[in-house]
Scaffold this active site. Structure first.
Site, mmCIF file in Angstrom:
data_model
loop_
_atom_site.group_PDB
_atom_site.id
_atom_site.type_symbol
_atom_site.label_atom_id
_atom_site.label_comp_id
_atom_site.label_asym_id
_atom_site.label_seq_id
_atom_site.Cartn_x
_atom_site.Cartn_y
_atom_site.Cartn_z
ATOM 1 N N HIS A 37 0.835 -1.208 0.000
ATOM 2 C CA HIS A 37 0.000 0.000 0.000
ATOM 3 C C HIS A 37 0.870 1.259 0.000
ATOM 4 O O HIS A 37 0.558 2.244 -0.671
ATOM 5 C CB HIS A 37 -0.884 0.047 1.256
ATOM 6 C CG HIS A 37 -1.892 -1.052 1.346
ATOM 7 N ND1 HIS A 37 -1.767 -2.088 2.241
ATOM 8 C CD2 HIS A 37 -3.034 -1.273 0.663
ATOM 9 C CE1 HIS A 37 -2.805 -2.891 2.116
ATOM 10 N NE2 HIS A 37 -3.593 -2.429 1.158
ATOM 11 N N MET A 184 2.789 -9.212 -1.295
ATOM 12 C CA MET A 184 2.302 -8.670 -0.023
ATOM 13 C C MET A 184 0.786 -8.547 -0.071
ATOM 14 O O MET A 184 0.216 -8.097 -1.070
ATOM 15 C CB MET A 184 2.940 -7.316 0.240
ATOM 16 C CG MET A 184 4.394 -7.477 0.583
ATOM 17 S SD MET A 184 5.011 -6.030 1.443
ATOM 18 C CE MET A 184 6.711 -6.526 1.631
#
Ligand code: PAF
Length: 283
Positions: A37, A184
């Site tokens: 992110h 991830m």
């Protein structure tokens, strides 16, 4: 970094930046933030003067029996990471802002939403398309950044923005991986130690398939076989799909050429993981 929760507040902030001639980048998330992110946030800050990040665990994109209740929520830690990561404004909409009483409007994308994730998670993309449309309308960014890890979601969002003439540019950022290649994901936190070890087979399968294409293999069936073969060697993995599709439509292909995606979805214990490689292949 400022934090806002209401529709009026987010509109006012973005409007004030517009009056200063500043461009706005937007990264929608469901929180439980990780380096993937933060890479999207950094990318947004290269593309725009101000960066807005939203955190909203969107109930309508989870099916019955999925992990909506369990989905990791870590607002305080997320807020600290964003503060350090270059976010200017954190938008934490209330569920009642997105789905007020009597809410009955949904956005349904057909192609490329029907297959793969669309089949295994019925209603998922309807929920994603609905919340993304709302968030884009609330934030009104110049550019919104999505991760390539959710390649089908990215294709769905691009189609939605094109078909509805939404005035926003959609940018993407490559998948950020752990040292052993595992993409991830907030859901990696669900994995027990042996499951985490098994999960690295996803990257190995994609890498083997890519290598075969680089060596000249052009039969999509042969590549599907390579993907499955590597995954099947790992007893903890149950394959949902291991496909080769055209990048815009997510339709399965027979010959490998042009823009293709190899999307994979597996279950490891109770955890569902997805990943993909996108490639440009000469005829
Ligand atoms: O990718 C996600 O985290 C979500 O699907 C999104 C785009 C924030 C919509 O809820």
């Amino acid at each position: 970094m400022e934090t806002v929760r209401s529709a009026d507040e987010i509109r006012n902030w973005v409007e004030s930046w517009r009056l200063e001639n500043r461009s706005v980048g937007f990264v929608p998330t469901m929180g439980a933030l990780h380096e993937g992110h933060l890479a999207l946030v950094r990318h947004a800050s290269q593309l725009a003067d101000r960066v807005v990040v939203s955190i909203f665990v969107n109930p309508t994109q989870f099916g019955a029996g999925e992990d909506f209740e369990l989905y990791p929520r870590s607002e305080e830690q997320d807020s600290e990471l964003l503060q350090e990561g270059g976010c200017h404004l954190l938008f934490l909409p209330e569920p009642s802002t997105i789905y007020p009483d009597g809410h009955s409007t949904y956005v349904e994308v057909e192609t490329p939403a029907e297959r793969l994730e669309g089949e295994f998670r019925p209603g998922h993309f309807r929920g994603v398309a609905t919340v993304v449309t709302q968030l884009l309308n609330l934030v009104r960014p110049n550019v919104a950044v999505f991760g390539q890890k959710d390649a089908q979601q990215l294709a769905v969002v691009r189609r939605l923005v094109r078909d509805l003439h939404l005035p926003v540019e959609i940018a993407s950022h490559p998948t950020v991986r752990e040292p052993d290649g595992l993409a991830m994901s907030s859901r990696n936190a669900y994995l027990a130690a042996d499951e985490r070890t098994a999960a690295s087979a996803i990257y190995r399968s994609l890498s083997s398939a890519r290598q075969r294409i680089e060596q000249g293999e052009r039969s999509a069936e042969a590549i599907r076989h390579v993907l499955s073969e590597v995954l099947e060697r790992e007893p903890l993995i149950d394959i949902e799909y291991a496909e080769v599709v055209e990048a815009d439509t997510f339709e399965p292909i027979r010959r490998i050429r042009g823009s293709i995606v190899m999307p994979v979805a597996v279950r490891i214990g109770t955890t569902r993981l997805i990943d993909n490689f996108s490639l440009e292949v000469d005829g």
